[in-house]
Motif scaffolding. Sequence first.
Motif, PDB file in Angstrom:
ATOM      1  N   TRP A 175       0.830  -1.203   0.000  1.00  0.00           N
ATOM      2  CA  TRP A 175       0.000   0.000   0.000  1.00  0.00           C
ATOM      3  C   TRP A 175       0.867   1.256   0.000  1.00  0.00           C
ATOM      4  CZ3 TRP A 175      -4.929   1.358  -0.709  1.00  0.00           C
ATOM      5  CH2 TRP A 175      -5.907   0.360  -0.706  1.00  0.00           C
ATOM      6  N   ARG A 200      -6.537   9.187   2.544  1.00  0.00           N
ATOM      7  CA  ARG A 200      -7.813   8.500   2.765  1.00  0.00           C
ATOM      8  C   ARG A 200      -8.617   8.395   1.469  1.00  0.00           C
ATOM      9  NH1 ARG A 200      -8.286  12.394   7.242  1.00  0.00           N
ATOM     10  NH2 ARG A 200      -7.501  11.404   9.154  1.00  0.00           N
ATOM     11  N   ARG A 204      -9.533   4.877  -0.661  1.00  0.00           N
ATOM     12  CA  ARG A 204     -10.920   4.460  -0.860  1.00  0.00           C
ATOM     13  C   ARG A 204     -11.323   4.462  -2.337  1.00  0.00           C
ATOM     14  NH1 ARG A 204     -12.529   8.247   4.209  1.00  0.00           N
ATOM     15  NH2 ARG A 204     -12.704   6.618   5.808  1.00  0.00           N
ATOM     16  N   SER A 205     -10.474   4.961  -3.199  1.00  0.00           N
ATOM     17  CA  SER A 205     -10.840   5.127  -4.614  1.00  0.00           C
ATOM     18  C   SER A 205     -10.809   3.782  -5.341  1.00  0.00           C
ATOM     19  CB  SER A 205      -9.879   6.097  -5.292  1.00  0.00           C
ATOM     20  OG  SER A 205      -8.581   5.527  -5.426  1.00  0.00           O
ATOM     21  N   ALA A 206     -11.511   3.724  -6.457  1.00  0.00           N
ATOM     22  CA  ALA A 206     -11.541   2.507  -7.264  1.00  0.00           C
ATOM     23  C   ALA A 206     -10.162   2.171  -7.808  1.00  0.00           C
ATOM     24  CB  ALA A 206     -12.529   2.666  -8.415  1.00  0.00           C
ATOM     25  N   SER A 209      -8.512  -0.566  -5.859  1.00  0.00           N
ATOM     26  CA  SER A 209      -9.321  -1.757  -5.573  1.00  0.00           C
ATOM     27  C   SER A 209      -8.578  -3.067  -5.817  1.00  0.00           C
ATOM     28  CB  SER A 209     -10.605  -1.732  -6.414  1.00  0.00           C
ATOM     29  OG  SER A 209     -10.301  -1.738  -7.800  1.00  0.00           O
ATOM     30  N   HIS A 210      -7.450  -3.016  -6.512  1.00  0.00           N
ATOM     31  CA  HIS A 210      -6.686  -4.242  -6.764  1.00  0.00           C
ATOM     32  C   HIS A 210      -5.834  -4.652  -5.569  1.00  0.00           C
ATOM     33  CE1 HIS A 210      -3.908  -0.949  -7.524  1.00  0.00           C
ATOM     34  NE2 HIS A 210      -2.905  -1.809  -7.443  1.00  0.00           N
ATOM     35  N   TRP A 214      -8.490  -3.417   0.486  1.00  0.00           N
ATOM     36  CA  TRP A 214      -9.295  -2.280  -0.003  1.00  0.00           C
ATOM     37  C   TRP A 214     -10.736  -2.442   0.468  1.00  0.00           C
ATOM     38  CZ3 TRP A 214     -13.322  -1.962  -3.781  1.00  0.00           C
ATOM     39  CH2 TRP A 214     -13.629  -0.658  -4.192  1.00  0.00           C
ATOM     40  N   LYS A 215     -11.292  -1.374   0.998  1.00  0.00           N
ATOM     41  CA  LYS A 215     -12.667  -1.408   1.507  1.00  0.00           C
ATOM     42  C   LYS A 215     -13.593  -0.484   0.734  1.00  0.00           C
ATOM     43  CE  LYS A 215     -13.098  -1.502   6.033  1.00  0.00           C
ATOM     44  NZ  LYS A 215     -12.898  -1.189   7.494  1.00  0.00           N
ATOM     45  N   GLY A 216     -13.041   0.399  -0.079  1.00  0.00           N
ATOM     46  CA  GLY A 216     -13.866   1.319  -0.843  1.00  0.00           C
ATOM     47  C   GLY A 216     -14.444   2.427   0.022  1.00  0.00           C
ATOM     48  N   THR A 217     -15.468   3.058  -0.492  1.00  0.00           N
ATOM     49  CA  THR A 217     -16.105   4.169   0.203  1.00  0.00           C
ATOM     50  C   THR A 217     -17.040   3.639   1.283  1.00  0.00           C
ATOM     51  OG1 THR A 217     -16.025   5.493  -1.802  1.00  0.00           O
ATOM     52  CG2 THR A 217     -17.530   6.210  -0.069  1.00  0.00           C
TER      53      THR A 217
END
Length: 218
Positions: A175, A200, A204-206, A209-210, A214-217
Amino acid sequence: MALRLPPYQPLPAPSEGGELLEVPIGQLRPTQLCIGLAEVRSRLRDFSTEDARERRSYLGTKPVPLVRNRSGDVWMVDRHHRLRALIEMDPGATAFGYVVLELDTDDHQQVLDALHQRGWLYLYDGRGLGPLSPSALPDQLTGLQDDPYRSLVWKLKKEGVLAPAPLIPFHEFRWGAWLRSRPLPPFSSDQLDPALPRARALARSAAASHLAGWKGTP
């Protein structure tokens, strides 16, 4: 910056009821070049509120995955922050661990080669430069450099922005490397606040996502 790490084998979890070894922290050899000092300082504060019995009980619930060679030299493949904090407070402290790999050799280079093949070495320095030679790894935890991006990721995990992925080697550094490739305001392990709002949003952004955790919004 994209980390050029080899494919990794997940770290084996400790077996329930399995034997734990008690080992002096000063004898454990790191498998990474750096840490996030913000996390180390946080763990130091936590340890300072506990007595020796409480610390020992806690450490028994967080065993260290260990690699051991024929002559009994031991490498730690996780828990660097926790044990760096503890050895700063008590140079004679011990920790509990479980053996994930036993190698029939006394040659340290062969051990490091075996770890590297499994993706169990992190060979980037505190500025994200590397990969360096395994010979650059310090012999003890006290020789680890500070990586402010590792501190930043620790803070994001602490806030719940990222989910843990405990069996992925160097999950937080992956990360950190991704965040390094994005523009952030100047910050340090002492002053994370300037970078946190942007970090932050990025985490959270797409686009992230890989990455595991990742938890997203929300």
